[in-house]
Design an enzyme around this catalytic site. Structure first.
Site, PDB file in Angstrom:
ATOM      1  N   VAL B  68     -53.394  25.420   5.688  1.00  0.00           N
ATOM      2  CA  VAL B  68     -54.099  26.686   5.963  1.00  0.00           C
ATOM      3  C   VAL B  68     -55.579  26.471   6.263  1.00  0.00           C
ATOM      4  O   VAL B  68     -56.244  27.367   6.794  1.00  0.00           O
ATOM      5  CB  VAL B  68     -53.947  27.705   4.803  1.00  0.00           C
ATOM      6  CG1 VAL B  68     -52.524  28.207   4.699  1.00  0.00           C
ATOM      7  CG2 VAL B  68     -54.463  27.161   3.492  1.00  0.00           C
ATOM      8  N   ASN B  94     -50.612  33.122  -0.091  1.00  0.00           N
ATOM      9  CA  ASN B  94     -50.425  32.622  -1.449  1.00  0.00           C
ATOM     10  C   ASN B  94     -51.016  31.228  -1.656  1.00  0.00           C
ATOM     11  O   ASN B  94     -51.334  30.857  -2.786  1.00  0.00           O
ATOM     12  CB  ASN B  94     -48.920  32.602  -1.776  1.00  0.00           C
ATOM     13  CG  ASN B  94     -48.641  31.946  -3.102  1.00  0.00           C
ATOM     14  OD1 ASN B  94     -48.977  32.499  -4.151  1.00  0.00           O
ATOM     15  ND2 ASN B  94     -48.077  30.751  -3.076  1.00  0.00           N
ATOM     16  N   TYR B 159     -63.033  28.406  -8.620  1.00  0.00           N
ATOM     17  CA  TYR B 159     -61.801  29.196  -8.472  1.00  0.00           C
ATOM     18  C   TYR B 159     -62.117  30.699  -8.576  1.00  0.00           C
ATOM     19  O   TYR B 159     -61.630  31.510  -7.774  1.00  0.00           O
ATOM     20  CB  TYR B 159     -60.816  28.767  -9.559  1.00  0.00           C
ATOM     21  CG  TYR B 159     -59.437  29.342  -9.388  1.00  0.00           C
ATOM     22  CD1 TYR B 159     -58.595  28.896  -8.381  1.00  0.00           C
ATOM     23  CD2 TYR B 159     -58.968  30.328 -10.258  1.00  0.00           C
ATOM     24  CE1 TYR B 159     -57.319  29.418  -8.229  1.00  0.00           C
ATOM     25  CE2 TYR B 159     -57.692  30.851 -10.107  1.00  0.00           C
ATOM     26  CZ  TYR B 159     -56.870  30.395  -9.106  1.00  0.00           C
ATOM     27  OH  TYR B 159     -55.612  30.927  -8.951  1.00  0.00           O
ATOM     28  N   ALA B 160     -62.954  31.055  -9.546  1.00  0.00           N
ATOM     29  CA  ALA B 160     -63.315  32.470  -9.731  1.00  0.00           C
ATOM     30  C   ALA B 160     -64.046  33.003  -8.504  1.00  0.00           C
ATOM     31  O   ALA B 160     -63.785  34.124  -8.045  1.00  0.00           O
ATOM     32  CB  ALA B 160     -64.189  32.627 -10.977  1.00  0.00           C
ATOM     33  N   ALA B 161     -64.952  32.188  -7.956  1.00  0.00           N
ATOM     34  CA  ALA B 161     -65.681  32.617  -6.757  1.00  0.00           C
ATOM     35  C   ALA B 161     -64.706  32.847  -5.611  1.00  0.00           C
ATOM     36  O   ALA B 161     -64.828  33.827  -4.860  1.00  0.00           O
ATOM     37  CB  ALA B 161     -66.713  31.558  -6.361  1.00  0.00           C
ATOM     38  N   LYS B 163     -61.528  33.675  -5.785  1.00  0.00           N
ATOM     39  CA  LYS B 163     -60.664  34.835  -5.996  1.00  0.00           C
ATOM     40  C   LYS B 163     -61.454  36.147  -5.957  1.00  0.00           C
ATOM     41  O   LYS B 163     -60.942  37.180  -5.509  1.00  0.00           O
ATOM     42  CB  LYS B 163     -59.889  34.687  -7.310  1.00  0.00           C
ATOM     43  CG  LYS B 163     -58.900  33.519  -7.290  1.00  0.00           C
ATOM     44  CD  LYS B 163     -57.913  33.620  -6.124  1.00  0.00           C
ATOM     45  CE  LYS B 163     -56.863  32.513  -6.145  1.00  0.00           C
ATOM     46  NZ  LYS B 163     -55.924  32.627  -4.997  1.00  0.00           N
ATOM     47  N   ILE B 192     -49.472  32.550 -15.437  1.00  0.00           N
ATOM     48  CA  ILE B 192     -48.063  32.561 -15.027  1.00  0.00           C
ATOM     49  C   ILE B 192     -47.488  31.161 -15.245  1.00  0.00           C
ATOM     50  O   ILE B 192     -48.195  30.160 -15.073  1.00  0.00           O
ATOM     51  CB  ILE B 192     -47.953  32.953 -13.525  1.00  0.00           C
ATOM     52  CG1 ILE B 192     -48.677  34.294 -13.271  1.00  0.00           C
ATOM     53  CG2 ILE B 192     -46.484  33.031 -13.089  1.00  0.00           C
ATOM     54  CD1 ILE B 192     -48.148  35.485 -14.027  1.00  0.00           C
TER      55      ILE B 192
END
Lengths: 140, 252
Positions: B68, B94, B159-161, B163, B192
């Site tokens: 991607v 995803n 990762y937070a940035a 998302k 999850i």
């Protein structure tokens, strides 16, 4: 000039351009006369321009880079010579007038915002865009 | 009365579909008789396992190796689906990576890879499908976000940035595409049971569970149900939303 677009070239692509535009704008093909301005004459919005370009790309099997009209109008002028603070310079406006020669001269009024350039676009503007794209990469 | 999901025969693309949540999404769409193409980056064995399971169930599932982060590859892969199906109905973004570390220990690559994949990848895939959805005046775009996009988590700045960016991207694109009846939503899972979260679940299971109202981790299928709900006719009136599927994460 060798790169001048002839009227017969415009007329050759016009029926398919009008058909694609009618689908995108949800209007009748008959409304799409060559000189009608799309925003003021047909209530087109920015997403409609994208829709039109996508449809033209598929109909003519060409690539039309986004922002092509402004980029081509600017040509070899530097961005600073073309616009200042979001407004076209005098030279920039002159360049645009030459590039969009299908648009009546009285519609190019200074000061003009770069963001208002799409108000000038007519059906013929898109026919010429297609002619240029076909010249750049004729379909196989 | 429940209507038909409307997904039978729909052309669906799922990025990162070979494992975890992506795989559950692929299988749930396929079980609704959608025509599903999923992309995977490098785990061919996992992709083949998905295809084998789908074939055993008689589902229409195809796999393509697509990175991607590569805009041209996304474009070409979308064109192949459009060529085959004549349209693109659903895109599920995803594909994502995680490279957790304290900010002072994150190297340039940890930062770039996470942003390039989780945000750049969404941009690349979405930009490739939008022309089809705009001209067909219909489409559903569903982005996988995360609880990390809204709640702080140690070692997750990158990762937070990424998302948080997805949530903002989702809302902005929903505004842009609404005139063409295309809905854009995000689903934000909590913890999850996937390979991606294995490390945190093993290292601090009780501590993490204590932050979840339902006191358990979620399953990939529980996230997939929400994704498919949004893509189905049931979700037609929902756009610009971030739906949390997190068991009530940190609500106390």
């Amino acid at each position: 000039m060798t790169d001048e677009i002839r009227k017969e070239e415009v007329l050759a692509v016009y029926p398919r351009v009008a058909e694609a535009m009618a689908d995108a704008l949800g209007c009748d093909v008959e409304q799409l006369v060559l000189d009608i301005p799309l925003i003021e004459g047909l209530d087109a919005e920015s997403i409609d321009f994208l829709d039109i370009v996508f449809r033209l790309e598929r109909a003519f099997k060409v690539k039309i880079p986004r922002g092509k009209i402004v980029e081509d109008a600017r040509g070899d002028l530097s961005e600073a010579d073309f616009e200042h603070d979001g407004y076209l310079t005098d030279v920039g406006l002159q360049r645009l007038r030459e590039y969009l020669c299908e648009v009546p001269p009285d519609r190019f009024r200074a000061p003009m915002k770069v963001g208002d350039i799409p108000f000038l676009f007519t059906v013929e503007t898109f026919c010429r865009l297609v002619v240029r794209a076909l010249r750049a990469a004729p379909p196989a | 009365m429940w209507r038909d999901s409307g997904l039978a025969g729909k052309a669906v693309i799922v990025t990162g579909g070979s494992r975890g949540i992506g795989r559950a999404v692929v299988e749930l769409f396929a079980s609704e008789r959608a025509d599903v193409t999923f992309w995977f980056r490098h785990n061919r064995a996992a992709a083949e396992a998905v295809l084998a399971a789908a074939a055993a169930s008689g589902w229409h599932v195809r796999a393509e190796q697509v990175d991607v982060c590569d805009p041209a590859a996304c474009q070409a892969a979308v064109e192949r689906v459009a060529e085959r199906c004549g349209r693109i109905d659903v895109l599920v973004n995803n594909a994502g990576v995680i490279r957790d570390n304290l900010l002072g220990l994150l190297d340039d690559d940890d930062w770039r890879q996470v942003l390039d994949t989780n945000v750049g990848g969404v941009f690349n895939a979405t930009r490739a499908v939008v022309p089809y959805m705009v001209t067909q005046r219909a489409g559903k775009i569903i982005n996988l976000s995360s609880v990390a996009g809204e709640k702080g988590g140690r070692g997750q700045t990158n990762y937070a940035a990424s998302k948080g960016a997805i949530n903002a991207f989702t809302r902005a694109l929903a505004v842009e595409l609404a005139p063409r009846r295309i809905t854009v939503n995000a689903v934000a899972p909590g913890v999850i049971e996937t390979e991606m979260s294995r490390e945190i679940r093993e290292r601090a299971a009780d501590e993490v569970r204590a932050h979840i109202l339902l006191r358990r981790f979620g399953t990939p299928m529980e996230v997939a149900y929400t994704v498919v709900f949004l893509a189905a006719t049931y979700g037609d009136y929902i756009t610009g939303q971030v739906l949390h599927v997190d068991g009530g994460f940190k609500m106390e």
